[in-house]
Write an enzyme that holds these catalytic residues in place. Sequence first.
Site, PDB file in Angstrom:
ATOM      1  N   LYS A   1       0.824  -1.219   0.000  1.00 42.82           N
ATOM      2  CA  LYS A   1       0.000   0.000   0.000  1.00 42.82           C
ATOM      3  C   LYS A   1       0.851   1.260   0.000  1.00 42.82           C
ATOM      4  O   LYS A   1       0.381   2.334  -0.395  1.00 42.82           O
ATOM      5  CB  LYS A   1      -0.939   0.021   1.210  1.00 42.82           C
ATOM      6  CG  LYS A   1      -1.714  -1.255   1.480  1.00 42.82           C
ATOM      7  CD  LYS A   1      -2.433  -1.832   0.297  1.00 42.82           C
ATOM      8  CE  LYS A   1      -3.303  -2.997   0.712  1.00 42.82           C
ATOM      9  NZ  LYS A   1      -3.464  -4.032  -0.277  1.00 42.82           N
TER      10      LYS A   1
ATOM     11  N   TYR B   1     -12.110 -14.945   3.469  1.00 41.22           N
ATOM     12  CA  TYR B   1     -11.088 -13.927   3.683  1.00 41.22           C
ATOM     13  C   TYR B   1     -10.552 -13.987   5.114  1.00 41.22           C
ATOM     14  O   TYR B   1     -11.332 -14.014   6.071  1.00 41.22           O
ATOM     15  CB  TYR B   1     -11.677 -12.536   3.418  1.00 41.22           C
ATOM     16  CG  TYR B   1     -10.716 -11.405   3.693  1.00 41.22           C
ATOM     17  CD1 TYR B   1      -9.813 -10.988   2.724  1.00 41.22           C
ATOM     18  CD2 TYR B   1     -10.715 -10.761   4.926  1.00 41.22           C
ATOM     19  CE1 TYR B   1      -8.916  -9.960   2.980  1.00 41.22           C
ATOM     20  CE2 TYR B   1      -9.825  -9.729   5.186  1.00 41.22           C
ATOM     21  CZ  TYR B   1      -8.930  -9.339   4.214  1.00 41.22           C
ATOM     22  OH  TYR B   1      -8.042  -8.314   4.469  1.00 41.22           O
TER      23      TYR B   1
ATOM     24  N   TYR C   1      -2.824 -12.387   3.065  1.00 42.04           N
ATOM     25  CA  TYR C   1      -2.529 -12.134   1.651  1.00 42.04           C
ATOM     26  C   TYR C   1      -1.366 -12.987   1.146  1.00 42.04           C
ATOM     27  O   TYR C   1      -1.556 -13.929   0.374  1.00 42.04           O
ATOM     28  CB  TYR C   1      -2.223 -10.641   1.434  1.00 42.04           C
ATOM     29  CG  TYR C   1      -3.418  -9.765   1.631  1.00 42.04           C
ATOM     30  CD1 TYR C   1      -4.257  -9.425   0.565  1.00 42.04           C
ATOM     31  CD2 TYR C   1      -3.744  -9.264   2.884  1.00 42.04           C
ATOM     32  CE1 TYR C   1      -5.372  -8.634   0.740  1.00 42.04           C
ATOM     33  CE2 TYR C   1      -4.856  -8.467   3.070  1.00 42.04           C
ATOM     34  CZ  TYR C   1      -5.671  -8.149   2.005  1.00 42.04           C
ATOM     35  OH  TYR C   1      -6.780  -7.373   2.188  1.00 42.04           O
TER      36      TYR C   1
END
Length: 336
Positions: free
Chosen positions: A49, A263, A289
């Site tokens: 990010k 998730y 992730y």
Amino acid sequence: MNLAKFARRRYTPGATAIEAMPHLTKALGGAELYIKRDDQLGLTGGGNKTRKLEFLVAEALAQGADTLITVGAVQSNHCRLTLAAAVREGLKCRLVLEQRVPDSYDRNASGNNFLFDLLGVEAVTVVKLGDDLQAAMEKVAAELEAEGRKGYIIPGGGSNPLGALGYVACAEEILAQSFASGIAFDRIVVASGSAGTHSGIVAGLIGNSAGIPVTGINVRRPRAEQEGNVHRLAVAVGELAGVVPEITPDAIECRDEWVGPGYSLPTAEMIEAVRMFASLEGVLLDPVYTGKAAAGLIALVRSGEIAKGERVLFVHTGGSPALYAYQPVLTGAVAI
């Protein structure tokens, strides 16, 4: 493409390293594996990010914002890094946290939740899965406006066309490193979540006529849905960046076999991948992730779908602070 025309803050001095993974390569007995260390990007704890925030925060500052507003899951790496960027720039930050697993928010939890407090988040709003996240952020912005302040809303994962420019730039960085090292990569593998990283890499590679396929490993959505999301954003960021070749749907591959029950929910394959990367290469992955993306990479090499001798670059998108919130699962103290 001329990315220099876009305003950008710089939070990382120079390029992140590309490193060989000889021990993992030997253990799997197939493809020649390398890793792009975007876990070592600037800001607190690093991660993908940061590249997106360089463009987004530049726009926020240009608009005179005094507060960054964003959204993520309860252990969001994106929220951690947005907060860290705010601290770096002397801004405030307010977070909207989505409970993608019911009742999963614990303000006293370890990992990123602890770092939210340590970094001085101004306020946290917790919402349920399915709530309107954009409306929740707009409500925060309206509260700031009523106080005479100005908020800047950043979408989840920083994944809009402006944020995805960070990974168009990363694709160009990878190509420059590939040329300098004399290592021609046959494939890039990356986690595919909010789509900004995956779509930016695809657009950047196509814009440079690189001819390198990108395999995305889904962390949340079914294949068809995620491929549509990535394609739409790749087209949008390509238009913004000035990519001339058409970005067609067949340029997008999103594999969903390693999402597991949902998730952020652990899988045996994720645990194996996290432990293999740590014990063989000294690299810390995250459970949400990169752990699941690495599980996909390992499975594809073992099955031969990624062929023996292929030179494969795994993009490490960071997130290791979340490991500490998953310690009981990773050590086997709690069964999955």
